[in-house]
Design an enzyme around this catalytic site. Structure first.
Site, PDB file in Angstrom:
ATOM      1  N   HIS A  66       8.281   7.312   8.785  1.00  0.00           N
ATOM      2  CA  HIS A  66       9.093   7.528   7.529  1.00  0.00           C
ATOM      3  C   HIS A  66      10.384   7.748   7.806  1.00  0.00           C
ATOM      4  O   HIS A  66      10.920   8.416   8.712  1.00  0.00           O
ATOM      5  CB  HIS A  66       8.349   8.788   6.741  1.00  0.00           C
ATOM      6  CG  HIS A  66       6.945   8.218   5.961  1.00  0.00           C
ATOM      7  ND1 HIS A  66       6.710   8.010   4.750  1.00  0.00           N
ATOM      8  CD2 HIS A  66       5.928   7.705   6.444  1.00  0.00           C
ATOM      9  CE1 HIS A  66       5.652   7.423   4.317  1.00  0.00           C
ATOM     10  NE2 HIS A  66       5.056   7.300   5.504  1.00  0.00           N
ATOM     11  N   HIS A 111       3.585   4.632  12.609  1.00  0.00           N
ATOM     12  CA  HIS A 111       3.807   4.438  11.037  1.00  0.00           C
ATOM     13  C   HIS A 111       4.962   5.699  11.032  1.00  0.00           C
ATOM     14  O   HIS A 111       4.481   6.729  10.947  1.00  0.00           O
ATOM     15  CB  HIS A 111       2.576   4.747  10.501  1.00  0.00           C
ATOM     16  CG  HIS A 111       2.731   4.863   9.068  1.00  0.00           C
ATOM     17  ND1 HIS A 111       2.778   3.837   8.127  1.00  0.00           N
ATOM     18  CD2 HIS A 111       3.190   6.010   8.133  1.00  0.00           C
ATOM     19  CE1 HIS A 111       2.794   4.047   6.802  1.00  0.00           C
ATOM     20  NE2 HIS A 111       3.146   5.452   6.918  1.00  0.00           N
ATOM     21  N   ARG A 138       0.744  -1.278  -0.032  1.00  0.00           N
ATOM     22  CA  ARG A 138      -0.083   0.097  -0.108  1.00  0.00           C
ATOM     23  C   ARG A 138       0.846   1.096   0.127  1.00  0.00           C
ATOM     24  O   ARG A 138       1.265   1.729  -1.010  1.00  0.00           O
ATOM     25  CB  ARG A 138      -0.970   0.010   1.295  1.00  0.00           C
ATOM     26  CG  ARG A 138      -2.174   0.907   0.707  1.00  0.00           C
ATOM     27  CD  ARG A 138      -2.157   2.289   1.334  1.00  0.00           C
ATOM     28  NE  ARG A 138      -1.595   2.682   2.733  1.00  0.00           N
ATOM     29  CZ  ARG A 138      -1.375   3.839   3.077  1.00  0.00           C
ATOM     30  NH1 ARG A 138      -1.512   4.719   2.305  1.00  0.00           N
ATOM     31  NH2 ARG A 138      -0.912   4.032   4.604  1.00  0.00           N
ATOM     32  N   CYS A 189       3.604   9.444   0.583  1.00  0.00           N
ATOM     33  CA  CYS A 189       2.395  10.015   0.258  1.00  0.00           C
ATOM     34  C   CYS A 189       2.207  10.911  -0.883  1.00  0.00           C
ATOM     35  O   CYS A 189       3.010  11.902  -1.037  1.00  0.00           O
ATOM     36  CB  CYS A 189       1.634  10.896   1.530  1.00  0.00           C
ATOM     37  SG  CYS A 189       0.053  11.389   1.082  1.00  0.00           S
TER      38      CYS A 189
END
Length: 310
Positions: free
Chosen positions: A210, A208, A16, A241
């Site tokens: 990055h 989550h 995803r 994103c």
């Protein structure tokens, strides 16, 4: 993390969040094979796709075909990203009942990402919750831009916690705290994760992260120490994103696994995951970013985590 501490679960988000910025569609067969390889290796949770419009996020176009190809037992490991009750219903009707309902703490990013303000997304959560519970499933509330927004800058932690404590969402199975831009530092992550964990001890906190600014692993480890039960990562550090300027790759799954050493991870399974990562990044034409995977290909062959040359 030490052997005596609770080891966080890795949720691999390659299929995803990892694919979102690539612009390339992996075949259904390729995605199904990746899910099965991850489960076979020992990865307990997988984010297998999203219900985002394929014209906006083309790599997600065959998500429901992947769901259809997996068994019920395999789907029990998998989560799917949604942003509206309609998407929840479509996902549940297709046979997947582990639902990650996402909104952005920042109104500006929520409008760019989902097309509505944060309160509108939040007000739709109870309907989504009821759909999932009626199907016997689980639902997460995922809070993007929990630290910074690409349009508005710093995000007030109290705004994040207000959403986490909102009565409309307090019964969510998990709360996902997202460093969407990878701009947070460990002290910020530790503080916010600890506060989020304190809001409802009956649900899991997921972090989550990055690696945009090089702190993905550090932030993930302090998140685990502060109470996060699950850490998100993507093979090869893929991802970002498409609606957040400045967001780049996820924290690498290989790096998180090498750092946390879950009981199921052996040098052999680690080598299998490195090879899976290399095959996917090569197919996508993407540069692999995992430092642990690079180390596994080094010449220090006395170290058991180095993949032997043949």
């Amino acid at each position: 993390m030490t052997a005596a501490s609770t080891t966080p679960i890795l949720r691999d988000v390659t299929l995803r969040d990892g694919l979102q910025l690539t612009g390339k569609l992996l075949s259904t067969e390729r995605k199904v094979a990746a899910v099965r390889a991850l489960i076979s290796a020992g990865v307990e949770e997988i984010e297998l796709g999203s219900m985002a419009r394929p014209d906006l996020v083309p790599p997600m176009a065959n998500t429901l075909e992947v769901v259809e190809a997996l068994t019920e037992d395999e789907l029990a490991h998998c989560w799917i990203w949604v942003a509206t009750p309609g998407q929840v219903r479509r996902a549940v009707d297709a046979g997947i009942t582990n639902i990650q309902y996402c909104l952005s703490v920042s109104d500006a990013h929520n409008k760019a990402n989902i097309g509505r303000d944060t309160e509108t997304s939040m007000s739709a959560f109870p309907e989504s919750f009821d759909i999932v519970r009626s199907a016997g499933g689980r639902i997460q509330l995922c809070l993007a831009t929990s630290f910074t927004c690409p349009f508005d800058g710093e995000v007030d932690p109290q705004r994040v916690l207000a959403i986490a404590r909102d009565p409309r969402a307090i019964d969510a199975d998990d709360i996902v705290i997202c460093d969407t831009l990878g701009q947070a530092v460990p002290a910020q992550v530790s503080s916010l994760i600890a506060a989020a964990a304190e809001t409802n001890r009956d649900r899991r906190v997921v972090f989550h992260g990055h690696d945009t600014w090089g702190l993905g692993v550090a932030n993930s480890l302090v998140a685990a120490s502060a109470g996060a039960a699950v850490l998100d990562g993507a093979l090869g550090g893929l991802g970002g994103c498409p609606f957040a300027p400045g967001a780049s790759g996820n924290t690498s799954s290989e790096d998180l696994l090498f750092a946390t050493r879950p009981e199921w991870l052996t040098p052999g399974t680690f080598a299998d995951l490195v090879e899976l990562s290399e095959s996917i990044t090569t197919e996508l034409g993407e540069e692999p970013r995992s430092k642990a995977a690079q180390g596994a290909r080094s010449k220090a062959e006395a170290f058991p985590w180095v993949i032997p040359t043949t």
